[in-house]
Structure formats: C-alpha cells, structure tokens
Design a protein around this motif. Sequence first.
Motif, PDB file in Angstrom:
ATOM      1  N   SER A 241       0.859  -1.194   0.001  1.00 11.47           N
ATOM      2  CA  SER A 241       0.206   0.012   0.059  1.00 11.47           C
ATOM      3  C   SER A 241       0.877   1.252   0.110  1.00 11.47           C
ATOM      4  CB  SER A 241      -0.870  -0.031   1.171  1.00 11.47           C
ATOM      5  OG  SER A 241      -0.108   0.025   2.384  1.00 11.47           O
ATOM      6  N   LYS A 242       0.364   2.435  -0.194  1.00  8.27           N
ATOM      7  CA  LYS A 242       0.997   3.667  -0.367  1.00  8.27           C
ATOM      8  C   LYS A 242       1.648   4.246   0.868  1.00  8.27           C
ATOM      9  CE  LYS A 242      -1.741   5.496  -4.309  1.00  8.27           C
ATOM     10  NZ  LYS A 242      -2.888   6.452  -4.720  1.00  8.27           N
ATOM     11  N   ASP A 243       0.907   3.930   1.821  1.00 10.45           N
ATOM     12  CA  ASP A 243       1.496   4.211   3.179  1.00 10.45           C
ATOM     13  C   ASP A 243       2.504   3.168   3.828  1.00 10.45           C
ATOM     14  OD1 ASP A 243      -0.316   2.453   3.924  1.00 10.45           O
ATOM     15  OD2 ASP A 243      -1.239   3.633   5.292  1.00 10.45           O
ATOM     16  N   LYS A 244       2.823   1.872   3.059  1.00 10.99           N
ATOM     17  CA  LYS A 244       3.254   0.807   3.374  1.00 10.99           C
ATOM     18  C   LYS A 244       2.840   0.156   4.695  1.00 10.99           C
ATOM     19  CE  LYS A 244       7.834   2.912   1.216  1.00 10.99           C
ATOM     20  NZ  LYS A 244       9.221   3.212   1.319  1.00 10.99           N
ATOM     21  N   LEU A 245       1.759   0.211   4.763  1.00 16.60           N
ATOM     22  CA  LEU A 245       0.963  -0.237   6.097  1.00 16.60           C
ATOM     23  C   LEU A 245       0.634  -1.776   5.808  1.00 16.60           C
ATOM     24  CD1 LEU A 245       0.299   0.751   8.677  1.00 16.60           C
ATOM     25  CD2 LEU A 245      -2.091   1.140   7.979  1.00 16.60           C
ATOM     26  N   PHE A 246       0.365  -2.004   4.731  1.00 17.33           N
ATOM     27  CA  PHE A 246      -0.124  -3.573   4.385  1.00 17.33           C
ATOM     28  C   PHE A 246       0.353  -4.034   3.075  1.00 17.33           C
ATOM     29  CE2 PHE A 246      -3.638  -0.994   2.934  1.00 17.33           C
ATOM     30  CZ  PHE A 246      -3.950  -1.711   1.883  1.00 17.33           C
ATOM     31  N   GLU A 247       0.467  -5.216   3.017  1.00 20.96           N
ATOM     32  CA  GLU A 247       0.615  -5.737   1.481  1.00 20.96           C
ATOM     33  C   GLU A 247      -0.438  -6.835   1.455  1.00 20.96           C
ATOM     34  OE1 GLU A 247       4.756  -7.076   1.987  1.00 20.96           O
ATOM     35  OE2 GLU A 247       4.167  -9.025   2.638  1.00 20.96           O
ATOM     36  N   VAL A 248      -0.337  -7.172   0.123  1.00 21.48           N
ATOM     37  CA  VAL A 248      -1.182  -8.369  -0.278  1.00 21.48           C
ATOM     38  C   VAL A 248      -0.418  -9.134  -1.475  1.00 21.48           C
ATOM     39  CG1 VAL A 248      -3.403  -7.590   0.102  1.00 21.48           C
ATOM     40  CG2 VAL A 248      -2.426  -7.160  -2.149  1.00 21.48           C
ATOM     41  N   THR A 249      -0.392 -10.302  -1.632  1.00 22.68           N
ATOM     42  CA  THR A 249       0.135 -11.022  -2.561  1.00 22.68           C
ATOM     43  C   THR A 249      -0.756 -12.164  -3.512  1.00 22.68           C
ATOM     44  OG1 THR A 249       2.213 -11.538  -1.124  1.00 22.68           O
ATOM     45  CG2 THR A 249       2.000 -13.129  -3.069  1.00 22.68           C
ATOM     46  N   VAL A 250      -0.624 -11.755  -4.640  1.00 23.46           N
ATOM     47  CA  VAL A 250      -1.811 -12.247  -5.690  1.00 23.46           C
ATOM     48  C   VAL A 250      -1.075 -12.758  -6.986  1.00 23.46           C
ATOM     49  CG1 VAL A 250      -3.506 -10.568  -5.086  1.00 23.46           C
ATOM     50  CG2 VAL A 250      -1.739  -9.905  -6.753  1.00 23.46           C
ATOM     51  N   PRO A 251      -1.836 -13.469  -7.855  1.00 26.97           N
ATOM     52  CA  PRO A 251      -1.012 -13.992  -9.246  1.00 26.97           C
ATOM     53  C   PRO A 251      -0.650 -12.881  -9.992  1.00 26.97           C
ATOM     54  CG  PRO A 251      -3.217 -14.834  -8.702  1.00 26.97           C
ATOM     55  CD  PRO A 251      -3.138 -13.992  -7.760  1.00 26.97           C
ATOM     56  N   ALA A 252       0.657 -13.219 -10.542  1.00 28.35           N
ATOM     57  CA  ALA A 252       1.480 -12.269 -11.164  1.00 28.35           C
ATOM     58  C   ALA A 252       0.709 -11.415 -12.353  1.00 28.35           C
ATOM     59  CB  ALA A 252       2.642 -12.875 -11.654  1.00 28.35           C
ATOM     60  N   THR A 253      -0.602 -12.392 -12.678  1.00 29.15           N
ATOM     61  CA  THR A 253      -0.943 -11.448 -13.974  1.00 29.15           C
ATOM     62  C   THR A 253      -2.007 -10.303 -13.692  1.00 29.15           C
ATOM     63  OG1 THR A 253      -2.975 -13.139 -13.202  1.00 29.15           O
ATOM     64  CG2 THR A 253      -1.362 -13.653 -15.259  1.00 29.15           C
ATOM     65  N   TRP A 254      -2.011 -10.035 -12.054  1.00 25.41           N
ATOM     66  CA  TRP A 254      -2.672  -8.942 -11.735  1.00 25.41           C
ATOM     67  C   TRP A 254      -2.065  -7.487 -11.822  1.00 25.41           C
ATOM     68  CZ3 TRP A 254      -6.451  -9.667  -6.983  1.00 25.41           C
ATOM     69  CH2 TRP A 254      -7.063 -10.979  -7.064  1.00 25.41           C
ATOM     70  N   LEU A 267      -5.129   0.287  -1.825  1.00 25.59           N
ATOM     71  CA  LEU A 267      -4.332  -0.360  -2.782  1.00 25.59           C
ATOM     72  C   LEU A 267      -5.474  -0.928  -3.897  1.00 25.59           C
ATOM     73  CD1 LEU A 267      -1.499  -1.454  -3.922  1.00 25.59           C
ATOM     74  CD2 LEU A 267      -2.179  -3.659  -2.826  1.00 25.59           C
ATOM     75  N   GLU A 268      -5.431  -0.356  -5.049  1.00 24.92           N
ATOM     76  CA  GLU A 268      -6.497  -0.837  -6.114  1.00 24.92           C
ATOM     77  C   GLU A 268      -5.672  -1.670  -7.095  1.00 24.92           C
ATOM     78  OE1 GLU A 268      -8.937   1.441  -9.640  1.00 24.92           O
ATOM     79  OE2 GLU A 268      -8.448   2.540  -7.926  1.00 24.92           O
ATOM     80  N   LEU A 269      -6.275  -2.963  -7.233  1.00 26.24           N
ATOM     81  CA  LEU A 269      -5.868  -3.898  -8.295  1.00 26.24           C
ATOM     82  C   LEU A 269      -6.990  -4.433  -9.108  1.00 26.24           C
ATOM     83  CD1 LEU A 269      -3.801  -6.176  -5.660  1.00 26.24           C
ATOM     84  CD2 LEU A 269      -2.929  -4.289  -7.012  1.00 26.24           C
ATOM     85  N   ASN A 270      -6.384  -4.558 -10.529  1.00 32.86           N
ATOM     86  CA  ASN A 270      -7.316  -5.462 -11.149  1.00 32.86           C
ATOM     87  C   ASN A 270      -6.745  -6.914 -11.640  1.00 32.86           C
ATOM     88  OD1 ASN A 270      -8.708  -3.157 -11.919  1.00 32.86           O
ATOM     89  ND2 ASN A 270      -8.484  -3.140 -14.015  1.00 32.86           N
ATOM     90  N   SER A 271      -7.696  -7.780 -11.497  1.00 33.45           N
ATOM     91  CA  SER A 271      -7.435  -9.314 -11.566  1.00 33.45           C
ATOM     92  C   SER A 271      -7.125  -9.503 -13.231  1.00 33.45           C
ATOM     93  CB  SER A 271      -8.424 -10.190 -11.122  1.00 33.45           C
ATOM     94  OG  SER A 271      -9.629 -10.056 -12.048  1.00 33.45           O
ATOM     95  N   ALA A 272      -6.907 -10.761 -13.518  1.00 37.57           N
ATOM     96  CA  ALA A 272      -6.617 -11.100 -15.061  1.00 37.57           C
ATOM     97  C   ALA A 272      -8.192 -10.812 -15.557  1.00 37.57           C
ATOM     98  CB  ALA A 272      -6.111 -12.492 -15.012  1.00 37.57           C
ATOM     99  N   ASN A 273      -9.158 -10.942 -14.974  1.00 36.19           N
ATOM    100  CA  ASN A 273     -10.278 -10.879 -15.502  1.00 36.19           C
ATOM    101  C   ASN A 273     -10.664  -9.447 -16.191  1.00 36.19           C
ATOM    102  OD1 ASN A 273     -11.246 -13.246 -14.602  1.00 36.19           O
ATOM    103  ND2 ASN A 273     -11.770 -12.533 -12.472  1.00 36.19           N
ATOM    104  N   GLU A 274      -9.999  -8.496 -15.817  1.00 38.27           N
ATOM    105  CA  GLU A 274     -10.211  -7.016 -16.219  1.00 38.27           C
ATOM    106  C   GLU A 274     -11.753  -6.608 -15.996  1.00 38.27           C
ATOM    107  OE1 GLU A 274      -7.959  -4.948 -17.289  1.00 38.27           O
ATOM    108  OE2 GLU A 274      -6.144  -6.437 -16.957  1.00 38.27           O
ATOM    109  N   THR A 275     -12.591  -7.276 -15.536  1.00 46.20           N
ATOM    110  CA  THR A 275     -13.931  -6.786 -15.064  1.00 46.20           C
ATOM    111  C   THR A 275     -13.772  -6.551 -13.668  1.00 46.20           C
ATOM    112  OG1 THR A 275     -14.717  -8.974 -14.787  1.00 46.20           O
ATOM    113  CG2 THR A 275     -14.966  -7.967 -16.959  1.00 46.20           C
ATOM    114  N   VAL A 276     -12.852  -6.771 -12.813  1.00 44.00           N
ATOM    115  CA  VAL A 276     -12.845  -6.837 -11.569  1.00 44.00           C
ATOM    116  C   VAL A 276     -11.937  -5.746 -10.898  1.00 44.00           C
ATOM    117  CG1 VAL A 276     -13.165  -8.017  -9.254  1.00 44.00           C
ATOM    118  CG2 VAL A 276     -13.850  -9.000 -11.516  1.00 44.00           C
ATOM    119  N   VAL A 277     -12.294  -4.878 -10.234  1.00 48.90           N
ATOM    120  CA  VAL A 277     -11.391  -3.903  -9.468  1.00 48.90           C
ATOM    121  C   VAL A 277     -11.585  -4.069  -8.122  1.00 48.90           C
ATOM    122  CG1 VAL A 277     -10.690  -1.314  -9.224  1.00 48.90           C
ATOM    123  CG2 VAL A 277     -11.420  -2.463 -11.335  1.00 48.90           C
TER     124      VAL A 277
END
Length: 383
Positions: A241-254, A267-277
């Motif tokens: 996260s921007k403030d380095k307070l937390f982290e998440v580990t997801v597939p490399a395609t995200w 922290l805003e992420l898109n999965s490989a689906n590209e329809t989900v934020v």
Amino acid sequence: MKKNFFRSTLLALAFVLTFTTAAFAADTTSKTAFDNFTKKQTYTAGVFTDVKSGWIEDAVKPCYELNLMNGKGNKVFDPTGNVTLGEAISMAARVHEIYNGGDGVIDQAEGKWYAGAVKYAIDKGIIKADAYSDYTAKATRTNLAQIFYAAIPANQFKAINKIEALPDVTEKTEGAAAILSLYKAGVLTGSDEYGTFNPTTNIKRSEAAAIITRVAVPTERKLITLKTKESTTPAAITFLSKDKLFEVTVPATWKEKTTYGSINSSLELNSANETVVYISSLSKKKDQPTDYNLTKFIAEYTPLLSKSFIKPEISTTTAITINGLKGVSFGISGMMNDVDMVIQNYILENNDYYIVEAVVFPKADKATVEADALAILNSFKLK
C-alpha cells in the motif's frame, strides 16, 4: 466343357488383374495442381549481382526459376530489401494462377505496376477489396502469411510438424490460424529455435522468396521441432500500500490501477479478468471513540458508499471469517455512471484496524468474483 469354363474364368481374372494394375499405376502417376509449377527460366551465377552463394541464393534460385519472383532490374534482386504489399500480392497471384492451370502471367490493369495483380487477387478472393489502402507500404510478416495462405486451397497445407503454439502468436493475433497452419505445414519456420514469428515486423525479399517457394513446392517445406521457451514470469507478485502499512500477494497477472483515485492507505488492483477492480483500505481503531465497533463502522460506511449509486440495493449482511479475521460481507448494486454496477464489500477487523475490501465489478460471474476477492483477503498482511 470344364476346360473351357476354367479357361474363360482365367481370362476374366487376367483381365481384371490387368485393369486393376493399370488403374493403380495411373493413380500413382496422376498429376496434381502442384505439378503445374515447372521451371520457366534458368538461374545462373551472376543473374543478380547482389545475390551471393549461401542460403540467400538457395532461396532465390528456385523462386526465380519458377518465375514467382524476379529482380528489380539492372541485375539487382535486393535480397535485404523489405517486401511491399504490392509485391506480396503479385507473388500470391502468380502462385494462384499457376496452381489453377495458368502460366503465371497476370493481365495488366490500368494504373500502377501491381494493379493487375491486385485486381486478380480481389477477384479470386485472395484479399478483400478494402484490406489495404497503400500497396507500396511494407508488408508485415502477418500480412505476408495471410496473403500467401490464401494463394492455394487451405487443405493443401498438410501438417507435417506438430506445433500447437508459438511464443508470440496467440488466438488474438491477427491471422493466427493462417500463421499456425503455415508453421504446421513447414512453410514458416520462425526466426529462432522457439519459432518466434515477429508478427508486426517487416520481411526481407530473400525471406519471402523462400516462403513462396515452399507454398508452391511441397517438397521444399521444412520439418521442424521447436523448443519450448521457459516462462520467466513469477507465479505471484506482492503489492504494498502507498503508506506501506499492508501488503497483499496475488497472481502475477494482476495489475495495480488508479481508476478510483486510491487514498493513501489503499491499494487498487485488477485481476486477470479485467472486469473486476479491488480496493483495499484501512481505518485505525485508535482514531475512533471508545464505544466504536464494527457495527457502527458499517453503519457509517454503507450510506457513504450508497451515494455513488442511483437507487442502490443493499444485500443481506453475512458473517465471515477470513484468514483468522472476523467480519461481514454485503453487496450494493445499482446504476453508477450509466453502468449497472455491483460493489461486494468484505469488512474485517483485527486488534488495531477495520479492514475494508470493496470489490467493484459490472454484474458478472459471482463465483469468479468471490474467488478473486478471497485471493486478496487470504494474503492480506499488515507490515
């Protein structure tokens, strides 16, 4: 009587065997359309001053002798020059004309030198009338593959190589089916041991000469075995996260996004689906009154989120436990910016924070959405 019967029978059998043998003999020597490709002129050393002995001459010689490709005048072939669309179409037109019993001479048409070949190619379905706007433009490898593939019937590209995939050609690549068929048939071989095609790059005249010869002469086609390129892409990636307070580990395609203008702790992420934020954010418990709890947090959070919708519908709140953290889940749906939208919320708490994950997506497969949401929540880690 018996003797005459046996004699007649033997004569009949002999006739049948003779006829059958002749039929099979005729079958093995029957001509095919490929036999129409015969030597029209002789290549001798010095025909082209810029073609030296080696693989380039090996490519140019048969192509020249079949009259599928000629030089540019003054004994110049220009082997390293790029093929233009007009040249590629002219070669394909000659192949089509010879394959169908002609002499490979295309009638001229009014206009540019390639006008006759272009008209022929359009009339015969090799290219569409609106396929190209500038026939003097350099042809890409994809252009060449599509044009050459259409020069003869598709069933004449018989597979001799077991190739199911190429490193830089996917089902979304323009002309993918034609490209893969040409590889399987041994007409294309790629630029390296993996069969890399380089679909958008231009192609040299010497390379085109080798390829068009393989289209016309099946015995020139190549048996190849491609190596599989090992993926260098990591299986997973960690986002902080921007403030380095937390982290998440997801597939490399995200991918990390900023569609919704994430706040400092989000922290805003898109999965490989590209329809989900996915949007993850935190609220510190110590910044709240002493009687503050998860229920009050949700009561404040829900109306704020609902303001983004027109006539929002809020689903029933469900108790959840994820990664050892307790919380609730609920959805809000409705129109947002003219899009039928759903935000599925997962709100968890630990000793110090209220952790919010809002899954934003147009109405889609719920099972896929939930699986992707859990991928983030299960990997959530405070620093």
